[in-house]
Scaffold this active site. Structure first.
Site, PDB file in Angstrom:
ATOM      1  N   TYR A 179       1.052  -1.215  -0.057  1.00  0.00           N
ATOM      2  CA  TYR A 179      -0.193   0.136  -0.277  1.00  0.00           C
ATOM      3  C   TYR A 179       0.947   1.370  -0.133  1.00  0.00           C
ATOM      4  O   TYR A 179       0.730   1.867  -0.764  1.00  0.00           O
ATOM      5  CB  TYR A 179      -1.425  -0.165   1.095  1.00  0.00           C
ATOM      6  CG  TYR A 179      -1.785   1.578   1.157  1.00  0.00           C
ATOM      7  CD1 TYR A 179      -2.916   1.007   0.829  1.00  0.00           C
ATOM      8  CD2 TYR A 179      -1.586   1.957   2.009  1.00  0.00           C
ATOM      9  CE1 TYR A 179      -3.648   2.207   0.567  1.00  0.00           C
ATOM     10  CE2 TYR A 179      -2.701   3.269   2.073  1.00  0.00           C
ATOM     11  CZ  TYR A 179      -3.453   3.366   1.958  1.00  0.00           C
ATOM     12  OH  TYR A 179      -4.837   4.414   1.678  1.00  0.00           O
TER      13      TYR A 179
ATOM     14  N   ARG B  32      -2.441   8.958  16.303  1.00  0.00           N
ATOM     15  CA  ARG B  32      -3.112   9.136  14.747  1.00  0.00           C
ATOM     16  C   ARG B  32      -3.636  10.355  15.225  1.00  0.00           C
ATOM     17  O   ARG B  32      -4.460  10.790  16.565  1.00  0.00           O
ATOM     18  CB  ARG B  32      -4.365   7.964  14.653  1.00  0.00           C
ATOM     19  CG  ARG B  32      -3.743   6.334  14.202  1.00  0.00           C
ATOM     20  CD  ARG B  32      -3.128   6.835  12.871  1.00  0.00           C
ATOM     21  NE  ARG B  32      -2.430   4.605  12.930  1.00  0.00           N
ATOM     22  CZ  ARG B  32      -1.341   4.225  12.817  1.00  0.00           C
ATOM     23  NH1 ARG B  32      -0.845   5.167  14.059  1.00  0.00           N
ATOM     24  NH2 ARG B  32      -1.003   4.014  12.771  1.00  0.00           N
TER      25      ARG B  32
HETATM   26  P1  NAD Z   1     -13.228   2.042   0.790  1.00  0.00           P
HETATM   27  O1  NAD Z   1     -12.307   1.201   0.829  1.00  0.00           O
HETATM   28  O2  NAD Z   1     -14.495   2.559   2.062  1.00  0.00           O
HETATM   29  O3  NAD Z   1     -13.023   2.205  -0.534  1.00  0.00           O
HETATM   30  C1  NAD Z   1     -12.495   2.108  -2.063  1.00  0.00           C
HETATM   31  C2  NAD Z   1     -13.284   1.875  -2.687  1.00  0.00           C
HETATM   32  O4  NAD Z   1     -12.025   1.397  -4.022  1.00  0.00           O
HETATM   33  C3  NAD Z   1     -13.649   0.306  -3.276  1.00  0.00           C
HETATM   34  O5  NAD Z   1     -15.552   0.632  -3.009  1.00  0.00           O
HETATM   35  C4  NAD Z   1     -13.432  -0.554  -4.128  1.00  0.00           C
HETATM   36  O6  NAD Z   1     -14.383  -1.776  -3.955  1.00  0.00           O
HETATM   37  C5  NAD Z   1     -12.638   0.326  -5.605  1.00  0.00           C
HETATM   38  N1  NAD Z   1     -11.635  -0.737  -5.214  1.00  0.00           N
HETATM   39  C6  NAD Z   1     -10.643  -1.539  -4.701  1.00  0.00           C
HETATM   40  N2  NAD Z   1      -9.818  -2.129  -5.466  1.00  0.00           N
HETATM   41  C7  NAD Z   1     -10.653  -1.436  -7.113  1.00  0.00           C
HETATM   42  C8  NAD Z   1     -10.464  -1.600  -8.204  1.00  0.00           C
HETATM   43  N3  NAD Z   1      -9.297  -2.567  -8.491  1.00  0.00           N
HETATM   44  N4  NAD Z   1     -10.906  -2.015  -9.265  1.00  0.00           N
HETATM   45  C9  NAD Z   1     -12.552  -0.386  -8.981  1.00  0.00           C
HETATM   46  N5  NAD Z   1     -12.593   0.507  -7.966  1.00  0.00           N
HETATM   47  C10 NAD Z   1     -12.463  -0.770  -6.191  1.00  0.00           C
HETATM   48  O7  NAD Z   1     -11.398   3.057   1.324  1.00  0.00           O
HETATM   49  P2  NAD Z   1     -11.963   4.237   1.614  1.00  0.00           P
HETATM   50  O8  NAD Z   1     -11.444   5.108   3.057  1.00  0.00           O
HETATM   51  O9  NAD Z   1     -13.273   5.667   1.048  1.00  0.00           O
HETATM   52  O10 NAD Z   1     -10.186   4.865   1.086  1.00  0.00           O
HETATM   53  C11 NAD Z   1     -10.598   5.518  -0.550  1.00  0.00           C
HETATM   54  C12 NAD Z   1      -9.931   6.364  -1.853  1.00  0.00           C
HETATM   55  O11 NAD Z   1      -8.787   7.544  -0.692  1.00  0.00           O
HETATM   56  C13 NAD Z   1      -8.453   5.481  -1.308  1.00  0.00           C
HETATM   57  O12 NAD Z   1      -7.302   4.951  -2.448  1.00  0.00           O
HETATM   58  C14 NAD Z   1      -7.474   5.495  -0.022  1.00  0.00           C
HETATM   59  O13 NAD Z   1      -6.528   4.681  -0.015  1.00  0.00           O
HETATM   60  C15 NAD Z   1      -7.383   6.619   0.228  1.00  0.00           C
HETATM   61  N6  NAD Z   1      -7.402   7.216   1.293  1.00  0.00           N
HETATM   62  C16 NAD Z   1      -8.161   6.676   2.658  1.00  0.00           C
HETATM   63  C17 NAD Z   1      -7.979   7.364   4.046  1.00  0.00           C
HETATM   64  C18 NAD Z   1      -9.168   7.142   4.868  1.00  0.00           C
HETATM   65  O14 NAD Z   1      -8.627   7.579   6.756  1.00  0.00           O
HETATM   66  N7  NAD Z   1     -10.526   6.443   4.132  1.00  0.00           N
HETATM   67  C19 NAD Z   1      -6.646   7.518   4.382  1.00  0.00           C
HETATM   68  C20 NAD Z   1      -5.436   7.985   3.093  1.00  0.00           C
HETATM   69  C21 NAD Z   1      -5.937   7.527   2.423  1.00  0.00           C
HETATM   70  N1  UDP Z   2      -5.777   0.071  16.278  1.00  0.00           N
HETATM   71  C1  UDP Z   2      -6.142  -0.585  17.561  1.00  0.00           C
HETATM   72  N2  UDP Z   2      -7.184  -1.210  18.053  1.00  0.00           N
HETATM   73  C2  UDP Z   2      -8.017  -1.746  16.622  1.00  0.00           C
HETATM   74  C3  UDP Z   2      -7.846  -1.946  15.443  1.00  0.00           C
HETATM   75  C4  UDP Z   2      -6.471  -0.436  15.271  1.00  0.00           C
HETATM   76  O1  UDP Z   2      -4.916  -0.279  18.364  1.00  0.00           O
HETATM   77  O2  UDP Z   2      -8.957  -2.604  16.668  1.00  0.00           O
HETATM   78  C5  UDP Z   2      -4.735   0.447  15.675  1.00  0.00           C
HETATM   79  C6  UDP Z   2      -3.368  -0.123  14.594  1.00  0.00           C
HETATM   80  O3  UDP Z   2      -2.864  -0.767  15.370  1.00  0.00           O
HETATM   81  C7  UDP Z   2      -3.619   1.642  14.876  1.00  0.00           C
HETATM   82  C8  UDP Z   2      -4.043   2.644  14.994  1.00  0.00           C
HETATM   83  O4  UDP Z   2      -4.760   1.573  15.779  1.00  0.00           O
HETATM   84  O5  UDP Z   2      -1.962   2.163  15.570  1.00  0.00           O
HETATM   85  C9  UDP Z   2      -4.775   3.230  13.338  1.00  0.00           C
HETATM   86  O6  UDP Z   2      -5.234   1.747  12.924  1.00  0.00           O
HETATM   87  P1  UDP Z   2      -5.679   1.870  11.383  1.00  0.00           P
HETATM   88  O7  UDP Z   2      -5.589   0.553  11.501  1.00  0.00           O
HETATM   89  O8  UDP Z   2      -7.506   2.287  11.706  1.00  0.00           O
HETATM   90  O9  UDP Z   2      -5.425   2.493  10.313  1.00  0.00           O
HETATM   91  P2  UDP Z   2      -4.256   3.338   9.855  1.00  0.00           P
HETATM   92  O10 UDP Z   2      -3.026   1.961  10.845  1.00  0.00           O
HETATM   93  O11 UDP Z   2      -3.918   2.446   8.504  1.00  0.00           O
HETATM   94  O12 UDP Z   2      -3.329   4.577  11.046  1.00  0.00           O
END
Ligand code: NAD
Ligand code: UDP
Length: 325
Positions: free
Chosen positions: A160, A226
């Protein structure tokens, strides 16, 4: 004067609505973005393969004349005519990308490549949903956009983190080579309605566990930090970035930083103070701290989050209660 006004009115009438392609539109962030675009009367094509998203997130728009869904995997090329491409398709939760690492790096690399190529062909603006994960386990706190990160190339999060790093590189090279109008949004942890109960991210885990009367699972000792941004703020930041003239990366997130143990106690106290906390092993390569420096977004986008954690977490808990209980 009235003649001029008539011409202007006709011009406004003849203006075609903006056409958007939202990849990953059935997911958490994508579906909120679609709501905003639809409310502005723009046209939206949602592209998703439903790997981690759900049709229920966008159900209310099905049948609307401005809305279209295409079931499509972004690792395959596609031809469409749009003005803006919002590229969000990618697994985002650690539990998903760690269990499907090859699919993840392939989706991020090929998906970004295919949609950048399409952008270039049709002259569309392009926004990449990048992530704070490109900073890895940061040695500096907060992280600003000039920090180059501390990332493993071979760890269980690398599919990722490195995927998103090469996606940023591709965007920057499309800008340099073809002057494509690219936007790189470094999204920090975001929470809110429509997170799935089994999504595995910390906010949804804690809320779902607490509402079920189960203990909250702390990974490690809970001292890792976070910073959590409410989804509405995030989507506003995304729209501001798309309409800006900035082509370099911009952090979008909420700089209020919490230890995970603190987060657990806040959620527990709101839902049921009698619940226990249980400790589980810290996953490999789990970043020890994360907090965005959002000076760039403040300065160039005049954007900053408006919804504080107390308000955002109550809105989210209420949504979980209504949806799952
Ligand atoms: P999510 O998993 O809810 O949404 C991702 C969507 O992409 C899903 O609907 C999934 O079905 C679709 N998808 C995955 N692989 C695919 C493929 N090969 N072809 C077509 N569709 C595909 O996640 P989210 O939280 O909504 O995240 C959306 C974007 O934002 C992602 O790119 C993620 O990396 C980025 N992002 C999210 C967060 C967060 O905190 N939510 C933080 C950092 C970055
Ligand atoms: N985490 C936790 N308990 C849970 C899920 C996550 O303590 O049930 C912790 C995880 O280890 C990380 C932080 O919470 O340190 C944020 O995790 P998340 O998966 O939400 O996002 P990311 O690690 O991608 O920031």
């Amino acid at each position: 004067l009235s003649f001029k006004l008539k011409i202007m009115n006709n011009k406004i009438k003849n203006l075609k609505p903006i056409k958007n392609l939202v990849s990953g539109g059935a997911g958490f962030l994508g579906s909120h973005l679609i709501d905003q675009l639809m409310k502005k009367n723009e046209q939206v094509i949602c592209l998703d393969n439903y790997f981690t998203g759900e049709e229920s997130n966008i159900k209310k728009w099905i049948g609307h004349p401005n809305f279209q869904i295409i079931r499509h995997d972004v690792t395959e090329p596609i031809d469409l005519e749009v003005d803006m491409i919002w590229h969000l398709a990618s697994p985002a939760s650690p539990i998903h990308y760690k269990s499907h690492p090859i699919k993840t790096s392939k989706t991020i690399y090929l998906g970004t490549y295919n949609l950048l190529r399409l952008s270039r062909q049709i002259g569309a603006k392009f926004l990449l949903a990048s992530t704070s994960e490109i900073y890895g386990d940061p040695e500096v706190n907060p992280q600003d956009e000039s920090y180059r990160g501390s990332v493993s190339t071979t760890g269980i999060r690398s599919c990722y983190e490195e995927g998103k790093r090469i996606a940023e590189t591709l965007c920057s090279d499309y800008k340099r080579m073809y002057n494509l109008d690219v936007k790189i949004m470094r999204i920090f942890n975001t929470y809110g309605p429509r997170m799935r109960s089994n999504d595995g991210r910390v906010v949804s885990n804690f809320i779902f566990q607490a509402l079920q009367g189960k203990p909250l699972t702390i990974y490690g000792d809970g001292s890792q930090t976070r910073s959590f941004c409410y989804v509405d703020d995030l989507i506003e930041g995304m729209a501001s970035l798309m309409s800006s003239n900035i082509n370099s990366p911009v952090n979008i997130g909420n700089p209020e930083e919490f230890k995970i143990i603190q987060l657990a106690n806040i959620i527990k106290d709101i839902i049921n103070p009698n619940l226990d906390l249980i400790y589980k092993p810290l996953p490999e390569d789990d970043p020890s701290q994360r907090r965005p420096d959002i000076s760039k977004a403040r300065k160039y986008l005049q954007w900053q989050p408006k919804i504080n954690f107390d308000k955002g977490i109550h809105l989210t808990i209420n949504w979980f209660k209504r949806t799952y209980f």
